[in-house]
Design a protein around this motif. Structure first.
Motif, PDB file in Angstrom:
ATOM      1  N   ARG A 110       0.837  -1.197   0.000  1.00 38.02           N
ATOM      2  CA  ARG A 110       0.000   0.000   0.000  1.00 38.02           C
ATOM      3  C   ARG A 110       0.867   1.239   0.000  1.00 38.02           C
ATOM      4  NH1 ARG A 110       0.415   2.937   3.536  1.00 38.02           N
ATOM      5  NH2 ARG A 110      -0.468   1.964   5.390  1.00 38.02           N
ATOM      6  N   LEU A 111       0.429   2.269  -0.754  1.00 33.17           N
ATOM      7  CA  LEU A 111       1.144   3.536  -0.820  1.00 33.17           C
ATOM      8  C   LEU A 111       0.140   4.658  -0.609  1.00 33.17           C
ATOM      9  CD1 LEU A 111       3.974   4.841  -1.529  1.00 33.17           C
ATOM     10  CD2 LEU A 111       3.044   5.157  -3.831  1.00 33.17           C
ATOM     11  N   ARG A 112       0.412   5.547   0.363  1.00 31.75           N
ATOM     12  CA  ARG A 112      -0.493   6.673   0.616  1.00 31.75           C
ATOM     13  C   ARG A 112       0.305   7.840   1.182  1.00 31.75           C
ATOM     14  NH1 ARG A 112      -3.850   4.314   5.808  1.00 31.75           N
ATOM     15  NH2 ARG A 112      -2.234   4.567   7.376  1.00 31.75           N
ATOM     16  N   ARG A 113      -0.345   8.993   1.250  1.00 34.68           N
ATOM     17  CA  ARG A 113       0.287  10.162   1.845  1.00 34.68           C
ATOM     18  C   ARG A 113       0.620   9.870   3.303  1.00 34.68           C
ATOM     19  NH1 ARG A 113      -3.319  11.953  -1.813  1.00 34.68           N
ATOM     20  NH2 ARG A 113      -2.597  13.538  -3.293  1.00 34.68           N
ATOM     21  N   ALA A 114       1.762  10.350   3.734  1.00 36.45           N
ATOM     22  CA  ALA A 114       2.198  10.073   5.096  1.00 36.45           C
ATOM     23  C   ALA A 114       1.419  10.933   6.077  1.00 36.45           C
ATOM     24  CB  ALA A 114       3.690  10.348   5.234  1.00 36.45           C
ATOM     25  N   GLY A 115       0.997  10.310   7.181  1.00 36.23           N
ATOM     26  CA  GLY A 115       0.329  11.034   8.248  1.00 36.23           C
ATOM     27  C   GLY A 115       1.311  11.375   9.350  1.00 36.23           C
ATOM     28  N   GLU A 116       0.757  11.578  10.541  1.00 37.10           N
ATOM     29  CA  GLU A 116       1.594  11.947  11.675  1.00 37.10           C
ATOM     30  C   GLU A 116       2.169  10.743  12.400  1.00 37.10           C
ATOM     31  OE1 GLU A 116       2.471  15.032  12.292  1.00 37.10           O
ATOM     32  OE2 GLU A 116       1.255  15.676  10.577  1.00 37.10           O
ATOM     33  N   GLY A 117       1.559   9.567  12.199  1.00 34.75           N
ATOM     34  CA  GLY A 117       2.013   8.378  12.902  1.00 34.75           C
ATOM     35  C   GLY A 117       3.387   7.914  12.462  1.00 34.75           C
ATOM     36  N   LYS A 118       4.019   7.094  13.303  1.00 35.48           N
ATOM     37  CA  LYS A 118       5.372   6.626  13.012  1.00 35.48           C
ATOM     38  C   LYS A 118       5.480   5.119  13.225  1.00 35.48           C
ATOM     39  CE  LYS A 118       7.466  11.051  14.266  1.00 35.48           C
ATOM     40  NZ  LYS A 118       8.450  11.752  15.131  1.00 35.48           N
ATOM     41  N   GLY A 119       4.470   4.386  12.806  1.00 39.20           N
ATOM     42  CA  GLY A 119       4.501   2.939  12.957  1.00 39.20           C
ATOM     43  C   GLY A 119       5.602   2.307  12.132  1.00 39.20           C
ATOM     44  N   GLU A 120       6.102   1.171  12.575  1.00 40.25           N
ATOM     45  CA  GLU A 120       7.170   0.471  11.864  1.00 40.25           C
ATOM     46  C   GLU A 120       6.681  -0.806  11.206  1.00 40.25           C
ATOM     47  OE1 GLU A 120      10.278  -0.171  14.631  1.00 40.25           O
ATOM     48  OE2 GLU A 120      10.795   1.956  14.816  1.00 40.25           O
ATOM     49  N   ARG A 121       5.548  -1.321  11.665  1.00 41.90           N
ATOM     50  CA  ARG A 121       5.005  -2.548  11.098  1.00 41.90           C
ATOM     51  C   ARG A 121       3.612  -2.296  10.539  1.00 41.90           C
ATOM     52  NH1 ARG A 121       8.093  -6.437   9.721  1.00 41.90           N
ATOM     53  NH2 ARG A 121       6.680  -8.085  10.365  1.00 41.90           N
ATOM     54  N   TYR A 122       3.222  -3.140   9.618  1.00 44.70           N
ATOM     55  CA  TYR A 122       1.963  -2.948   8.896  1.00 44.70           C
ATOM     56  C   TYR A 122       1.189  -4.261   8.875  1.00 44.70           C
ATOM     57  CZ  TYR A 122      -1.123  -2.233   4.851  1.00 44.70           C
ATOM     58  OH  TYR A 122      -2.211  -2.149   4.017  1.00 44.70           O
ATOM     59  N   LEU A 123      -0.114  -4.170   9.124  1.00 45.39           N
ATOM     60  CA  LEU A 123      -0.997  -5.332   9.047  1.00 45.39           C
ATOM     61  C   LEU A 123      -2.204  -4.969   8.198  1.00 45.39           C
ATOM     62  CD1 LEU A 123      -1.945  -8.177   9.974  1.00 45.39           C
ATOM     63  CD2 LEU A 123      -2.978  -7.052  11.951  1.00 45.39           C
ATOM     64  N   ARG A 124      -2.498  -5.807   7.231  1.00 42.64           N
ATOM     65  CA  ARG A 124      -3.662  -5.601   6.367  1.00 42.64           C
ATOM     66  C   ARG A 124      -4.557  -6.832   6.439  1.00 42.64           C
ATOM     67  NH1 ARG A 124      -3.267  -5.343  -0.153  1.00 42.64           N
ATOM     68  NH2 ARG A 124      -2.430  -7.423   0.247  1.00 42.64           N
ATOM     69  N   LEU A 125      -5.854  -6.591   6.655  1.00 41.05           N
ATOM     70  CA  LEU A 125      -6.843  -7.656   6.682  1.00 41.05           C
ATOM     71  C   LEU A 125      -7.894  -7.342   5.616  1.00 41.05           C
ATOM     72  CD1 LEU A 125      -7.025  -7.669  10.521  1.00 41.05           C
ATOM     73  CD2 LEU A 125      -6.257  -9.619   9.195  1.00 41.05           C
ATOM     74  N   VAL A 126      -8.100  -8.254   4.721  1.00 38.94           N
ATOM     75  CA  VAL A 126      -9.047  -8.060   3.619  1.00 38.94           C
ATOM     76  C   VAL A 126     -10.207  -9.023   3.797  1.00 38.94           C
ATOM     77  CG1 VAL A 126      -9.380  -8.136   1.124  1.00 38.94           C
ATOM     78  CG2 VAL A 126      -7.217  -7.300   2.068  1.00 38.94           C
ATOM     79  N   LEU A 127     -11.426  -8.487   3.770  1.00 36.19           N
ATOM     80  CA  LEU A 127     -12.647  -9.281   3.894  1.00 36.19           C
ATOM     81  C   LEU A 127     -13.497  -9.047   2.649  1.00 36.19           C
ATOM     82  CD1 LEU A 127     -11.919  -7.846   6.849  1.00 36.19           C
ATOM     83  CD2 LEU A 127     -13.824  -9.265   7.579  1.00 36.19           C
ATOM     84  N   PHE A 128     -13.837 -10.124   1.958  1.00 35.11           N
ATOM     85  CA  PHE A 128     -14.687 -10.023   0.770  1.00 35.11           C
ATOM     86  C   PHE A 128     -15.822 -11.022   0.898  1.00 35.11           C
ATOM     87  CE2 PHE A 128     -15.726 -11.803  -3.470  1.00 35.11           C
ATOM     88  CZ  PHE A 128     -16.408 -10.703  -3.963  1.00 35.11           C
ATOM     89  N   ASP A 129     -17.038 -10.557   0.600  1.00 34.23           N
ATOM     90  CA  ASP A 129     -18.206 -11.427   0.653  1.00 34.23           C
ATOM     91  C   ASP A 129     -19.246 -10.891  -0.334  1.00 34.23           C
ATOM     92  OD1 ASP A 129     -20.448 -13.004   1.329  1.00 34.23           O
ATOM     93  OD2 ASP A 129     -19.766 -13.173   3.405  1.00 34.23           O
TER      94      ASP A 129
END
Length: 307
Positions: A110-129
């Motif tokens: 994922r690529l997006r404009r940077a916010g104020e947060g400074k997280g180092e790890r990323y988790l993505r959960l995708v739900l489709f139904d």
């Protein structure tokens, strides 16, 4: 296939048993209130977890197959979610999977404009139904749409949209295609249809993009439209903007409306005008009875009535 996900995150993954089938759920928690999304667990539904690292830097190149951020290149494909409107030179946040590479380049998630947060790890959960991913915002508000994406990095977000997702077994990756579609938000008997919903857990705010269709079943069914919807989880407040209600021969317009389903009223503000065959009434603050369409002007009343 479900990739391993990180422990100790504020985002908790639950597997619930419902109707003799496992119903995958994901839960966000904010100030003791919960936002929960789930799929039916039927064979054509999908629940997928992926994780990676985060890099914040200047966007140096944005191509169809390759992206460069802060001097580091990534390969991009159908599974890469790229925010619209990004330009070279923007400060961005890139989430990537270092374990999935092509020609030595890690996969861009994922690529997006940077916010104020400074997280180092990323988790993505995708739900489709295809029957609709179900979402509960607190205790009173429900939402549904075909595709939900929950992300936890420098921010925690949930987006609900049209589109689809599938797991490409041979390539070992997920392909998700979110597009504007039919997304519903409901509180009590009020049902609002929009195009895409985005919830930000840091602020507790959910926004539903318009144009919106508004319906409410009851003694006098209500139909209408609005430009957009804003729900504030902390206050349990559902706002509609650019509102027009049509009910029992009466048409009522306002700049914004606070819907209070538990009370049976909507409170309308700004350039309020309500018309029927007997005339019209105007005001800056109006209480609107959702069941019968009756109005009471609370401030700056004006009107004209015919016998």
């Amino acid at each position: 296939m479900m990739r391993p996900f990180l422990l100790g995150l504020a985002l908790a993954l639950l597997l619930a048993l419902a109707q003799e089938a496992f119903r995958p759920e994901v839960e966000l928690v904010r100030k003791e209130k919960k936002v929960v999304a789930w799929v039916s667990g039927e064979e054509d539904s999908l629940f997928y977890a992926d994780y990676g690292d985060l890099l914040v830097g200047e966007l140096e190149a944005l191509g169809e197959t390759q992206v460069t951020v802060g001097g580091r290149a990534f390969f991009r494909d159908g599974g890469s979610a790229v925010e619209e409107g990004l330009r070279v030179g923007d400060r961005v946040e890139a989430a990537y999977n270092p374990d999935l590479t092509r020609e030595g380049l890690p996969h861009l998630l994922r690529l997006r404009r940077a916010g104020e947060g400074k997280g180092e790890r990323y988790l993505r959960l995708v739900l489709f139904d295809p029957r609709g991913v179900e979402v509960r915002l607190g205790e009173a508000v429900r939402a549904s749409g075909p595709l939900a994406v929950v992300e936890r990095g420098s921010e925690e977000t949930l987006s609900l949209s049209g589109g689809n997702a599938r797991y490409l077994e041979e390539e070992g990756r997920l392909e998700a295609n979110p597009v504007p579609g039919e997304v519903y938000v409901e509180e009590g008997a009020t049902r609002v249809k929009g195009r895409r919903l985005r919830y930000q857990n840091d602020t507790g705010e959910a926004l539903l993009e318009g144009p919106l269709e508004v319906k409410r079943e009851g003694e006098k069914p209500l139909s209408g439209k609005a430009e957009r919807l804003r729900y504030l989880l902390d206050e349990e407040a559902l706002w509609l903007f650019g509102v027009e209600f049509v009910q029992g021969g009466r048409t009522t317009k306002a700049d914004r409306a606070l819907v209070r389903e538990k009370e049976g009223f909507a409170y309308l503000f700004g350039n309020v005008e309500s018309r029927d065959e007997k005339g019209f009434v105007r005001g800056e603050r109006v209480r609107y009875a959702l069941e019968k369409g009756e109005v009471v002007v609370l401030g700056q009343v004006a009107g004209e009535f015919r016998e």
